[in-house]
Design an enzyme around this catalytic site. Structure first.
Site, PDB file in Angstrom:
ATOM      1  N   TYR A 141      -0.820   3.171 -13.294  1.00  0.00           N
ATOM      2  CA  TYR A 141       0.497   3.802 -13.350  1.00  0.00           C
ATOM      3  C   TYR A 141       0.989   4.060 -14.777  1.00  0.00           C
ATOM      4  O   TYR A 141       2.011   4.704 -14.971  1.00  0.00           O
ATOM      5  CB  TYR A 141       1.522   2.971 -12.573  1.00  0.00           C
ATOM      6  CG  TYR A 141       1.484   3.271 -11.092  1.00  0.00           C
ATOM      7  CD1 TYR A 141       1.971   4.479 -10.595  1.00  0.00           C
ATOM      8  CD2 TYR A 141       0.938   2.372 -10.188  1.00  0.00           C
ATOM      9  CE1 TYR A 141       1.917   4.769  -9.246  1.00  0.00           C
ATOM     10  CE2 TYR A 141       0.880   2.652  -8.827  1.00  0.00           C
ATOM     11  CZ  TYR A 141       1.375   3.864  -8.376  1.00  0.00           C
ATOM     12  OH  TYR A 141       1.325   4.160  -7.037  1.00  0.00           O
ATOM     13  N   GLU A 227     -10.261 -15.248   8.343  1.00  0.00           N
ATOM     14  CA  GLU A 227     -10.407 -13.826   8.010  1.00  0.00           C
ATOM     15  C   GLU A 227      -9.073 -13.097   8.003  1.00  0.00           C
ATOM     16  O   GLU A 227      -8.725 -12.431   7.027  1.00  0.00           O
ATOM     17  CB  GLU A 227     -11.345 -13.138   9.007  1.00  0.00           C
ATOM     18  CG  GLU A 227     -11.474 -11.628   8.761  1.00  0.00           C
ATOM     19  CD  GLU A 227     -12.254 -10.909   9.842  1.00  0.00           C
ATOM     20  OE1 GLU A 227     -12.255  -9.665   9.815  1.00  0.00           O
ATOM     21  OE2 GLU A 227     -12.860 -11.555  10.708  1.00  0.00           O
ATOM     22  N   ASP A 280     -13.854 -12.945  12.894  1.00  0.00           N
ATOM     23  CA  ASP A 280     -14.106 -12.228  14.141  1.00  0.00           C
ATOM     24  C   ASP A 280     -15.608 -12.182  14.404  1.00  0.00           C
ATOM     25  O   ASP A 280     -16.412 -12.149  13.457  1.00  0.00           O
ATOM     26  CB  ASP A 280     -13.573 -10.791  14.073  1.00  0.00           C
ATOM     27  CG  ASP A 280     -12.054 -10.714  14.125  1.00  0.00           C
ATOM     28  OD1 ASP A 280     -11.426 -11.701  14.566  1.00  0.00           O
ATOM     29  OD2 ASP A 280     -11.504  -9.672  13.721  1.00  0.00           O
TER      30      ASP A 280
END
Length: 399
Positions: A141, A227, A280
């Site tokens: 930026y 996770e 997962d």
């Protein structure tokens, strides 16, 4: 594009001291005076090495110009698997004498990259010199039109870190932290702020300067890497880290940022307690676990500071789905992307030395089904924290 003058042209070769300004601005702090002095001395010693490394690069550019040759920067091909070797004790690391690529100033395809690399080197030099810090986002930026995108800045900073053989945090470039930590842990931040994760009703953001934290204290029996943020928050709401046994919970909220990985490694170095992952049962979850355990190709040059090869896979295992009689209607069919990701993971060098992992991946590949951790709520609402994790931890249900 507007031209930017990025390197000095009147500095005599070899006169590195002329690149530098003297002194460090005094900064207010709440830490004792003697500690400030020690920190400043240590910082100055390493800062001098960083400044010298940058000066060597700039000198090479200046000397090429003096010889009327187009300047060239040489960086390692970080994304090339041919440059990577696997070691059980480290994970994925870059080999010595790896293949490189050139960023040429006289080539239309790379001239812009060359200029941007020098621009960011200049910014890093000034930050190290003035003992100030910036995030990668701050750098982007500072001139969005010049850099074009955040990913360009990210890639160049990693290239610079690899080229100079200096960790990114030592270049005074900080990562934006997105990870959380909770549980039986307290530490002191670099500025003297004391953080007690045990007393907090909510998770604590992973510190932006993990290297600077000290006085780490914990009675935890293990560390659990989660996770997803939603699962992490559920375990936090269930007060899991104090009900089962004292533990530390960490989440990178998906693919972990650098600070979260650094914290996991620092906790391992500090306490040497078991570290488990809760992911997962899908290729993406396995990929994330492998990043914590073995590292990534793009950051292999920093493997010794980031990986923890002793990490264990606690769940959710593909074999758990059948063992717990999870209804197939609750599972999600593979996409083509899932199939490609799993095939890629199965070919990686570390899978060959993990026969139990290999078997789990074969179960996943054969079923072509995946499951999120939330699938355990089909058994009962609190099954994860009340039954699944306590049983796994008590009876050794990890790989």
């Amino acid at each position: 594009m507007e031209e930017h003058s990025l390197c000095p042209t009147e500095t005599p070769a070899g006169n590195k001291a002329s690149f530098r300004e003297t002194g460090l601005a005094a900064q207010e702090s709440h830490v004792p005076r003697f500690y400030q002095i020690i920190c400043v001395v240590n910082s100055l010693c390493f800062s001098s090495e960083v400044l010298e490394a940058i000066e060597n690069v700039i000198q090479g550019v200046v000397q090429s110009l003096a010889q009327k040759k187009p300047p060239v920067l040489t960086v390692a091909s970080r994304a090339d698997w041919r440059n990577i070797e696997f070691k059980d004790s480290v994970g994925l690391q870059m080999i010595p004498g790896c293949t490189t690529k050139q960023i040429r100033s006289d080539c239309p395809q790379s001239a812009r990259r060359f200029a941007l690399t020098l621009k960011i080197l200049s910014m890093i030099y000034k930050m190290v010199q003035s003992n100030t810090y910036a995030t990668k986002r701050d750098i982007y930026y500072s001139d969005t039109l010049l850099f074009g995108s955040q990913s360009v800045v990210d890639q160049i900073i990693n290239d610079i870190s690899c080229m100079l053989k200096i960790p990114r945090r030592s270049l005074h470039v900080l990562s934006t932290t997105k990870g959380f930590v909770a549980g039986n842990l307290s530490y002191t931040e670099e500025d003297g702020t004391k953080v007690n994760c045990t007393c907090s009703a909510t998770a604590v953001t992973v510190p932006s300067n993990v290297q600077g934290i000290k006085n780490l204290t914990s009675h935890a029996k293990f560390i659990l890497i989660v996770e997803k943020d939603a699962t992490f928050q559920r375990l936090l709401d269930d007060d899991f880290f104090s009900k089962v046994s004292p533990c530390i919970m960490i989440t990178g909220r998906g693919i972990p940022d650098l600070n979260t990985r650094l914290l996991v490694r620092k906790l391992w170095d500090s306490f040497q307690i078991p570290i488990f992952t809760l992911m997962d049962a899908d290729p993406h979850g396995v990929e994330i676990m492998c990043v914590y355990k073995y590292g990534s190709v793009s950051m292999s040059f920093e493997a010794h500071h980031l990986t923890v090869p002793s990490i264990k896979w606690l769940g959710l295992l593909p074999s758990d789905l059948e063992r717990l009689n999870i209804c197939k209607d609750a599972l999600i069919p593979f996409t083509k992307q899932d199939e490609n990701k799993l095939a890629s993971i199965q070919k990686r060098p570390y899978i060959a030395c993990q026969p139990l992992w290999k078997k789990e991946l074969e179960i996943m590949a054969a079923s072509k089904l995946k499951a999120e951790i939330q699938v355990l709520t089909t058994v009962s609402a609190d099954y994860l924290s009340r039954v699944y994790l306590p049983n796994k931890l008590q009876f050794g249900g990890w790989l």
